[in-house]
Design a protein around this motif. Structure first.
Motif, PDB file in Angstrom:
ATOM      1  N   GLN A   1     -35.026 -69.733  22.651  1.00 28.77           N
ATOM      2  CA  GLN A   1     -33.729 -69.738  21.987  1.00 28.77           C
ATOM      3  C   GLN A   1     -32.689 -70.624  22.673  1.00 28.77           C
ATOM      4  OE1 GLN A   1     -32.739 -65.808  19.940  1.00 28.77           O
ATOM      5  NE2 GLN A   1     -34.039 -65.107  21.614  1.00 28.77           N
TER       6      GLN A   1
ATOM      7  N   PHE B   1     -36.199 -65.959  26.013  1.00 27.98           N
ATOM      8  CA  PHE B   1     -35.023 -66.713  26.465  1.00 27.98           C
ATOM      9  C   PHE B   1     -35.231 -68.217  26.289  1.00 27.98           C
ATOM     10  CE2 PHE B   1     -36.045 -68.416  30.802  1.00 27.98           C
ATOM     11  CZ  PHE B   1     -35.177 -69.497  30.812  1.00 27.98           C
TER      12      PHE B   1
ATOM     13  N   PHE C   1     -31.256 -70.511  25.683  1.00 36.88           N
ATOM     14  CA  PHE C   1     -30.208 -69.910  26.497  1.00 36.88           C
ATOM     15  C   PHE C   1     -30.088 -70.651  27.832  1.00 36.88           C
ATOM     16  CE2 PHE C   1     -31.227 -65.683  24.178  1.00 36.88           C
ATOM     17  CZ  PHE C   1     -30.429 -66.073  23.116  1.00 36.88           C
ATOM     18  N   GLU C   2     -29.030 -70.340  28.591  1.00 37.71           N
ATOM     19  CA  GLU C   2     -28.716 -71.082  29.811  1.00 37.71           C
ATOM     20  C   GLU C   2     -29.168 -70.332  31.070  1.00 37.71           C
ATOM     21  OE1 GLU C   2     -27.549 -74.055  30.140  1.00 37.71           O
ATOM     22  OE2 GLU C   2     -26.825 -74.553  28.131  1.00 37.71           O
TER      23      GLU C   2
ATOM     24  N   LEU D   1     -27.019 -63.791  27.887  1.00 34.46           N
ATOM     25  CA  LEU D   1     -28.192 -63.477  27.081  1.00 34.46           C
ATOM     26  C   LEU D   1     -29.476 -63.926  27.775  1.00 34.46           C
ATOM     27  CD1 LEU D   1     -26.850 -64.501  23.551  1.00 34.46           C
ATOM     28  CD2 LEU D   1     -27.149 -62.183  24.460  1.00 34.46           C
ATOM     29  N   CYS D   2     -29.400 -65.087  28.415  1.00 35.39           N
ATOM     30  CA  CYS D   2     -30.571 -65.600  29.119  1.00 35.39           C
ATOM     31  C   CYS D   2     -31.049 -64.630  30.191  1.00 35.39           C
ATOM     32  CB  CYS D   2     -30.244 -66.955  29.760  1.00 35.39           C
ATOM     33  SG  CYS D   2     -31.505 -67.524  30.920  1.00 35.39           S
TER      34      CYS D   2
ATOM     35  N   LYS E   1     -24.271 -67.616  26.545  1.00 32.05           N
ATOM     36  CA  LYS E   1     -25.683 -68.006  26.535  1.00 32.05           C
ATOM     37  C   LYS E   1     -26.351 -67.677  27.873  1.00 32.05           C
ATOM     38  CE  LYS E   1     -26.768 -71.960  24.515  1.00 32.05           C
ATOM     39  NZ  LYS E   1     -26.683 -73.395  24.132  1.00 32.05           N
TER      40      LYS E   1
END
Length: 289
Positions: free
Chosen positions: A203, A200, A205-206, A168-169, A165
């Motif tokens: 969704q 980002f 993400f981190e 992706l972020c 995550k």
């Protein structure tokens, strides 16, 4: 909107990375402090919007305002520089030790800025610690525990999940940085930056710097999270994932995608005839193909 071509964007990224690597520790820490505090403020603004509307996408639409302020003011966001400084190292315009030092000082600044805002915001939403009923206080406590203990319960899978995550972020966050180079106008930069940041945040993400605010803020408000939980199950893997997403997925891959393009441009500018790629690809007459 004064569009800048990708080849020129790559050159600007390398120059920006070199300039950031040349900053002294004091300036990096101060810029990181301001960048962290501004991003934390944008985070609470997004949470407020979600709390008022019960629509997560509304918060995602608002959150990029903090990122835009940081970039336009030339402040520091270490997750953004994860895509820039490695390119400067690849071009031998700075060194690996300088890059790592820049990252370290920026992270220190973020921790101070996010921590300071966490204390001030915590006092605000709890009315100086006298009222814990504010839904935003409860949201921060829940998020702090979810972002640490939630992954801990999953064990190895949780560690992999939080890292993925994070990758992706920062793929999206660093695309926001790159998109800022695609326009010379302020409005063009704002519009270009807004899109990847929205993606980002919407969704879940981190993001390392956001978490430098959310998790400590939740801890201050009473979340059952220890320092070890914070760093082992979130902050360290998220920083690693953010670096991979920014350096590899955005920085290196964009670099590789543009190098041939810029080289061909240099041939054209020098009046050199490029190889006939059509002749090289198509079969010769009578070849039977």
């Amino acid at each position: 909107m004064a569009y800048v071509k990708p080849g020129e964007v790559l050159d600007a990224m390398i120059e920006a990375g070199t300039a950031k690597a040349s900053l002294n520790a004091f300036h990096i820490v101060i810029r990181g402090l301001l960048g962290g505090a501004i991003l934390a403020c944008a985070t609470t603004l997004a949470f407020t919007a979600v709390s008022q509307t019960s629509i997560g996408l509304v918060g995602a639409l608002i959150f990029p305002v903090g990122f835009v302020m940081i970039v336009l003011l030339g402040l520091e966001l270490v997750t953004g520089t994860f895509a820039l400084l490695p390119l400067s190292v690849m071009e031998r315009k700075t060194t690996m030790p300088r890059m790592l030092a820049s990252f370290g000082w920026a992270i220190l600044g973020h921790l101070v800025g996010c921590g300071l805002y966490a204390v001030l915001y915590g006092l605000t939403v709890t009315k100086m610690g006298t009222d814990m009923s504010n839904p935003l206080a409860q949201m921060l406590i829940q998020l702090s525990e979810t972002k640490t203990l939630g992954y801990q319960k999953m064990g190895y899978d949780g560690m992999m999940l939080v890292t993925i995550k994070a990758v992706l972020c920062n793929w999206m966050v660093t695309l926001g940085v790159v998109m800022a180079f695609t326009s010379k106008s302020t409005m063009g930069k704002i519009a270009a930056m807004w899109l990847p940041i929205l993606i980002f945040f919407a969704q879940g993400f981190e993001h390392a710097v956001v978490n430098m605010f959310v998790i400590p803020a939740g801890m201050l408000l009473g979340a059952d999270v220890s320092m070890a939980d914070w760093w082992l199950w979130n902050q360290i893997p998220v920083l690693i994932g953010n670096f991979v997403g920014g350096a590899l997925f955005t920085g290196v891959l964009f670099y590789l995608s543009q190098r041939k393009f810029t080289r061909n441009l240099s041939f054209a500018q020098q009046g050199t005839k490029l190889p006939d790629t059509k002749a090289a690809i198509l079969p010769a007459e009578g070849s039977g193909l």
